[in-house]
Scaffold this motif. Structure first.
Motif, mmCIF file in Angstrom:
data_model
loop_
_atom_site.group_PDB
_atom_site.id
_atom_site.type_symbol
_atom_site.label_atom_id
_atom_site.label_comp_id
_atom_site.label_asym_id
_atom_site.label_seq_id
_atom_site.Cartn_x
_atom_site.Cartn_y
_atom_site.Cartn_z
ATOM 1 N N ASP A 314 0.893 -1.293 0.062
ATOM 2 C CA ASP A 314 -0.103 -0.029 -0.021
ATOM 3 C C ASP A 314 0.767 1.323 0.007
ATOM 4 O O ASP A 314 2.077 1.260 0.485
ATOM 5 N N PHE A 315 0.298 2.212 -0.253
ATOM 6 C CA PHE A 315 0.634 3.790 -0.354
ATOM 7 C C PHE A 315 2.142 3.989 -1.105
ATOM 8 O O PHE A 315 2.913 4.819 -1.104
ATOM 9 N N VAL A 316 2.167 3.203 -2.435
ATOM 10 C CA VAL A 316 3.430 3.176 -3.244
ATOM 11 C C VAL A 316 2.977 4.580 -4.133
ATOM 12 O O VAL A 316 3.898 5.409 -4.129
ATOM 13 N N ALA A 317 1.730 4.787 -4.597
ATOM 14 C CA ALA A 317 1.826 5.767 -5.238
ATOM 15 C C ALA A 317 1.720 7.313 -4.654
ATOM 16 O O ALA A 317 2.443 8.158 -5.029
ATOM 17 N N GLU A 318 1.152 7.212 -3.312
ATOM 18 C CA GLU A 318 1.382 8.288 -2.484
ATOM 19 C C GLU A 318 2.809 8.474 -2.040
ATOM 20 O O GLU A 318 3.304 9.661 -1.809
ATOM 21 N N SER A 319 3.601 7.324 -2.025
ATOM 22 C CA SER A 319 5.031 7.631 -1.726
ATOM 23 C C SER A 319 5.730 8.271 -2.715
ATOM 24 O O SER A 319 6.718 9.217 -2.587
ATOM 25 N N TYR A 320 5.444 7.857 -4.047
ATOM 26 C CA TYR A 320 6.125 8.428 -5.268
ATOM 27 C C TYR A 320 5.811 9.815 -5.385
ATOM 28 O O TYR A 320 6.618 10.903 -5.618
ATOM 29 N N SER A 321 4.538 10.386 -4.836
ATOM 30 C CA SER A 321 4.155 11.648 -5.025
ATOM 31 C C SER A 321 4.759 12.586 -3.829
ATOM 32 O O SER A 321 5.026 13.667 -3.949
ATOM 33 N N LYS A 322 4.766 11.936 -2.733
ATOM 34 C CA LYS A 322 5.595 12.502 -1.564
ATOM 35 C C LYS A 322 7.160 12.785 -1.857
ATOM 36 O O LYS A 322 7.829 13.912 -1.515
ATOM 37 N N ILE A 323 7.816 11.954 -2.654
ATOM 38 C CA ILE A 323 9.115 12.172 -3.129
ATOM 39 C C ILE A 323 9.212 13.201 -3.770
ATOM 40 O O ILE A 323 9.850 14.178 -3.828
ATOM 41 N N GLY A 324 8.256 13.434 -4.806
ATOM 42 C CA GLY A 324 8.164 14.550 -5.782
ATOM 43 C C GLY A 324 7.954 15.915 -4.832
ATOM 44 O O GLY A 324 8.546 16.918 -5.023
ATOM 45 N N ASP A 375 -6.557 8.307 -11.432
ATOM 46 C CA ASP A 375 -7.488 8.978 -10.932
ATOM 47 C C ASP A 375 -7.511 10.038 -9.780
ATOM 48 O O ASP A 375 -8.439 10.833 -9.451
ATOM 49 N N ASN A 376 -6.415 9.748 -9.221
ATOM 50 C CA ASN A 376 -6.232 10.444 -7.927
ATOM 51 C C ASN A 376 -5.214 11.575 -8.297
ATOM 52 O O ASN A 376 -4.022 11.773 -7.886
ATOM 53 N N LYS A 377 -6.107 12.805 -9.034
ATOM 54 C CA LYS A 377 -5.248 13.752 -9.272
ATOM 55 C C LYS A 377 -4.591 14.764 -8.454
ATOM 56 O O LYS A 377 -3.728 15.490 -8.880
ATOM 57 N N GLN A 378 -5.061 14.774 -7.323
ATOM 58 C CA GLN A 378 -4.334 15.584 -6.153
ATOM 59 C C GLN A 378 -2.966 15.016 -5.873
ATOM 60 O O GLN A 378 -2.204 16.006 -5.269
ATOM 61 N N LEU A 379 -2.677 13.836 -6.264
ATOM 62 C CA LEU A 379 -1.242 13.301 -5.985
ATOM 63 C C LEU A 379 -0.277 13.976 -6.963
ATOM 64 O O LEU A 379 0.865 14.385 -6.552
ATOM 65 N N TRP A 380 -0.704 14.432 -8.175
ATOM 66 C CA TRP A 380 0.349 14.815 -9.044
ATOM 67 C C TRP A 380 -0.255 15.879 -10.051
ATOM 68 O O TRP A 380 0.530 16.653 -10.711
ATOM 69 N N GLY A 381 -1.666 16.064 -10.126
ATOM 70 C CA GLY A 381 -2.135 17.061 -11.045
ATOM 71 C C GLY A 381 -1.519 18.486 -11.271
ATOM 72 O O GLY A 381 -0.798 18.890 -11.893
ATOM 73 N N GLN A 382 -1.855 19.291 -10.167
ATOM 74 C CA GLN A 382 -1.226 20.581 -10.326
ATOM 75 C C GLN A 382 0.211 20.603 -9.993
ATOM 76 O O GLN A 382 0.851 21.825 -10.680
ATOM 77 N N PHE A 383 0.950 19.784 -9.282
ATOM 78 C CA PHE A 383 2.451 19.882 -9.240
ATOM 79 C C PHE A 383 2.932 19.636 -10.684
ATOM 80 O O PHE A 383 3.973 20.346 -11.080
ATOM 81 N N LEU A 384 2.490 18.626 -11.329
ATOM 82 C CA LEU A 384 2.989 18.409 -12.787
ATOM 83 C C LEU A 384 2.759 19.466 -13.722
ATOM 84 O O LEU A 384 3.484 19.668 -14.489
#
Length: 404
Positions: A314-324, A375-384
């Protein structure tokens, strides 16, 4: 004239008493039809002349017991279909009337009108025999979203050991199922927003080793989100949840949010490290990384998030986002400072280069998060989007259309 009026008043009082006594007699004569008898006796339960007689309440309880027995028997007859609404309503009323009977009888013993109670043991035995059915009543009510009735039935089950009528009944005092069903009583109470009942039953239910976390969760929600929030009790409940149920993410997440909001990140890190020592789950590791990120320990945070990613749970996508985030916000901080510098100043160009370097490092991690959680654009959308605007206008325009 006064004497005549007084005599008339006595006459009417006598008539009223006689009327209620006749109601009781009529109810007794109709006992072969307990449903009808139960309706007949209702006026006698509110009139002081008969309501202060324990026999009136016993009789009313007996009628409900007959209704209950009639429906309950159908459960054991092949092909029989019991009216569970009728069954459980009569069960609750049986408890109500028999306990009221005991209360009235005990009052007469206390006043000296009776030497000793005659009915308590018999009534207690009858109620103990049917008490387990209260859990079935509560479950059915809960499953049909009738949370008020679920609270009533579960509450009756949980409260029984403390009722005076069961004094000395060790079978009830030692009932290990009470904390379990107190959890469900607290849950039902939360749905009907009965805050007092949530706290009452939650304080019992929290002692169940497996299900007690439910009570603590509902108590925390009640303390935190009621009309008059109690932050002290909320925090105490959350901490109790962490201590008793360290594997439950709800308590850890709320406590760490509290530490972050209060600027107590080091305290949070110390606690999460203790928890991870016993349970290095992806969630707890992720929480640790977030705390390190909040402390601006970016290298430590990146290392922790990489551990989460390596677990491939779990939390792999979230972890990539937080490294970003670890790279992106360092770049954004430099960019904000750079706005204070003249574009003609050589330091401006140096700053821009650093910004682009951090954004370039953040980009692949947000893109990975996008790949894993599109679908979880909050993780990456605005930052990217911000990164593409800075580094690649073509990708920026494509992403802007997607996000819009």
């Amino acid at each position: 004239m006064r004497k005549v009026l007084f005599t008339v008043a006595l006459f009417f009082t006598a008539c009223a008493v006689s009327a209620q006594e006749s109601v009781v007699k009529e109810a007794k004569s109709a006992k072969s039809n307990p449903e009808e008898a139960a309706k007949i006796i209702e006026p006698a339960l509110v009139d002081p002349s008969t309501a202060n007689d324990p026999e009136t309440w016993k009789l009313a309880g007996d009628f409900q017991k007959s209704i209950y027995d009639e429906e309950n028997m159908k459960l054991y007859i092949p092909g029989g279909q019991a009216d569970t609404t009728r069954l459980y309503n009569s069960l609750a009323k049986m408890f109500e009337y028999y306990m009221k009977c005991d209360e009235v009888e005990q009052a007469k013993v206390k006043s000296g009108e009776l030497k000793k109670p005659k009915l308590r043991k018999k009534l207690a035995k009858a109620l103990i025999a049917v008490r387990p059915q209260l859990t079935n009543a509560g479950i059915e009510a809960f499953n049909t979203n009738n949370y008020e009735n679920a609270l009533k039935y579960f509450g009756l089950y949980v409260d029984a050991p403390q009722e005076p009528i069961f004094e000395g009944e060790n079978e009830l005092k030692n009932d290990t199922l009470v904390p379990l069903f107190a959890n469900y009583a607290a849950m039902a109470a939360s749905f009907v927003k009965d805050n007092a009942a949530v706290i009452k039953y939650g304080n019992i239910g929290k002692n169940h080793k497996e299900e007690g976390y439910r009570s603590l969760m509902f108590m925390a929600e009640t303390y935190g989100k009621s009309e008059t929030p109690d932050s002290v009790q909320w925090l105490a409940t959350i901490k109790e949840g962490v201590e008793k149920f360290p594997s439950q993410e709800y308590f850890i997440g709320n406590l760490m949010d509290y530490y972050i909001q209060k600027g107590k990140v080091d305290e949070g890190l110390a606690q999460i490290n203790e928890i991870i020592a016993n349970n290095p789950s992806p969630y707890f590791m992720y929480v640790k990384g977030v705390l390190q990120y909040e402390k601006k320990d970016y290298d430590g945070a990146i290392a922790t998030f990489n551990e989460v990613i390596a677990k491939n749970g779990d939390f792999v996508a979230e972890s990539y986002s937080k490294i970003g985030d670890c790279y992106f916000f360092q770049g954004q901080s430099i960019e904000e400072e750079n706005l204070k510098t003249s574009m003609d100043d050589p330091k401006y160009a140096e700053g821009e280069a650093k910004v682009k370097d951090f954004y370039s490092k953040a980009q692949p991690f947000y893109e990975k998060a996008r790949e894993l959680a599109p679908d979880n654009k909050q993780l990456w959308g605005q930052f990217l989007l911000r990164i593409y605007w800075k580094l690649n206008k073509a990708e920026y325009e494509a992403l802007e259309k997607e996000l819009n």
